[in-house]
Design an enzyme around this catalytic site. Structure first.
Site, mmCIF file in Angstrom:
data_model
loop_
_atom_site.group_PDB
_atom_site.id
_atom_site.type_symbol
_atom_site.label_atom_id
_atom_site.label_comp_id
_atom_site.label_asym_id
_atom_site.label_seq_id
_atom_site.Cartn_x
_atom_site.Cartn_y
_atom_site.Cartn_z
ATOM 1 N N GLY A 13 0.806 -1.208 0.000
ATOM 2 C CA GLY A 13 0.000 0.000 0.000
ATOM 3 C C GLY A 13 0.840 1.259 0.000
ATOM 4 O O GLY A 13 0.481 2.257 0.629
ATOM 5 N N ALA A 14 1.963 1.216 -0.715
ATOM 6 C CA ALA A 14 2.950 2.297 -0.603
ATOM 7 C C ALA A 14 2.990 3.234 -1.800
ATOM 8 O O ALA A 14 3.938 3.993 -1.957
ATOM 9 C CB ALA A 14 4.340 1.699 -0.368
ATOM 10 N N VAL A 65 -3.260 -7.906 -1.754
ATOM 11 C CA VAL A 65 -2.675 -8.571 -0.581
ATOM 12 C C VAL A 65 -3.639 -9.557 0.066
ATOM 13 O O VAL A 65 -3.233 -10.356 0.911
ATOM 14 C CB VAL A 65 -2.185 -7.549 0.460
ATOM 15 C CG1 VAL A 65 -1.048 -6.713 -0.098
ATOM 16 C CG2 VAL A 65 -3.329 -6.665 0.972
ATOM 17 N N TYR A 155 -12.775 -1.359 11.142
ATOM 18 C CA TYR A 155 -11.403 -0.861 11.124
ATOM 19 C C TYR A 155 -10.742 -1.010 12.504
ATOM 20 O O TYR A 155 -9.583 -1.440 12.615
ATOM 21 C CB TYR A 155 -11.414 0.605 10.689
ATOM 22 C CG TYR A 155 -10.073 1.234 10.432
ATOM 23 C CD1 TYR A 155 -9.369 0.977 9.259
ATOM 24 C CD2 TYR A 155 -9.512 2.122 11.351
ATOM 25 C CE1 TYR A 155 -8.145 1.577 9.005
ATOM 26 C CE2 TYR A 155 -8.296 2.726 11.119
ATOM 27 C CZ TYR A 155 -7.611 2.457 9.950
ATOM 28 O OH TYR A 155 -6.405 3.052 9.714
ATOM 29 N N LYS A 159 -7.493 -3.278 13.333
ATOM 30 C CA LYS A 159 -6.262 -2.671 13.827
ATOM 31 C C LYS A 159 -5.862 -3.200 15.195
ATOM 32 O O LYS A 159 -4.660 -3.285 15.505
ATOM 33 C CB LYS A 159 -6.416 -1.145 13.861
ATOM 34 C CG LYS A 159 -6.436 -0.508 12.469
ATOM 35 C CD LYS A 159 -5.223 -0.919 11.626
ATOM 36 C CE LYS A 159 -5.045 -0.087 10.380
ATOM 37 N NZ LYS A 159 -3.895 -0.529 9.560
#
Length: 255
Positions: A13-14, A65, A155, A159
């Site tokens: 995700g870069a 991913v 989310y 996380k």
């Protein structure tokens, strides 16, 4: 002599935001960087904009991913083209915010697949190389939202799951020379947080100002703040640190 000379780093995700900020820092310190992103064109473009000191080379790789086939192909390509793998940063993430009674099953599944399944699949693929060479660094991206945040049940759960995942991998992989840690960013200026401002119908600058008021240092964070923490945790200077989650949030998690 760069801190990461001769090292190969993969960051998911870069193509933008925090991930690109970390990729830039790693490249500045001598690493060869593979930017893995769902959109291969964006990944290639981002890799082309990284600094290239010394003998480092960079590539952009397209991969979902959440797909084991994509992940395994991406990692194999990185090892073949860049000559190895030493650092993995699981940064890929999305949001599908909504209150619980409005949240759909797809909203839940998409967030879990990218954050948790993505980190699992990438780490599983990378650890085979790390264990064989008795060396590796994994840095996972959590969030202050792990502590709970209205409208982010999916989310927040993902996380906090990252933090448990990090601790478990640290236990399993530590005997093989692999350090596993996590960073939990607070408010960071990115396209994602700007999109949140738009969703809340707030001016971007006003949204940032309000966010800054909620932490002790009275400023917002930037990708460079996360990059500094990631560079330390991925370095040999942090070889006695594993299983930890570092909150980089201006102190907002202090309550």
């Amino acid at each position: 002599m760069g801190r990461f000379d001769g090292r190969v780093a993969v960051i998911t995700g870069a193509a933008r935001g925090i991930g690109f900020g970390v990729a830039t820092r790693f490249a500045e310190e001598g690493a060869s960087v593979a930017i893995v992103d769902l959109d291969e064109a964006s990944a290639v473009d981002a890799a082309g904009r990284l600094p290239q000191p010394g003998q480092a080379t960079h590539i952009g790789v397209g991969a979902n991913v959440g797909s084991s086939a994509d992940v395994n192909a991406a990692v194999a390509r990185v090892v073949e083209e860049l000559g190895g793998l030493h650092i993995l940063m699981n940064n890929a993430g999305i949001t599908r915010d909504n209150l619980l009674f409005k949240m759909t099953e797809d909203d839940w599944d998409l967030v879990m697949n990218v954050h948790l399944k993505g980190a699992f699949l990438m780490s599983q693929a990378a650890q085979a190389h790390f264990v064989a060479q008795k060396y590796g660094k994994i840095v996972n991206v959590s969030s202050t939202s792990a502590l709970g945040n209205r409208g982010q049940a999916n989310y927040s759960a993902a996380k906090m799951g990252i933090q448990g995942f990090t601790r478990t991998l640290a236990i399993e992989l530590g005997p093989f020379g692999v350090n596993v840690n996590a960073i939990a960013p607070g408010f960071i200026v990115t396209e994602m947080t700007d999109a949140t401002a738009a969703r809340l119908k707030l001016d971007v600058d006003e949204f940032r100002r309000l966010s800054a008021e909620h932490n002790p240092v009275k400023r917002v964070g930037y990708p460079e703040d996360i990059a500094a923490a990631a560079a330390f945790l991925a370095s040999d200077e942090a070889s006695y640190i594993t299983g930890q989650t570092l909150y980089v949030d201006g102190g907002v998690s202090l309550g």
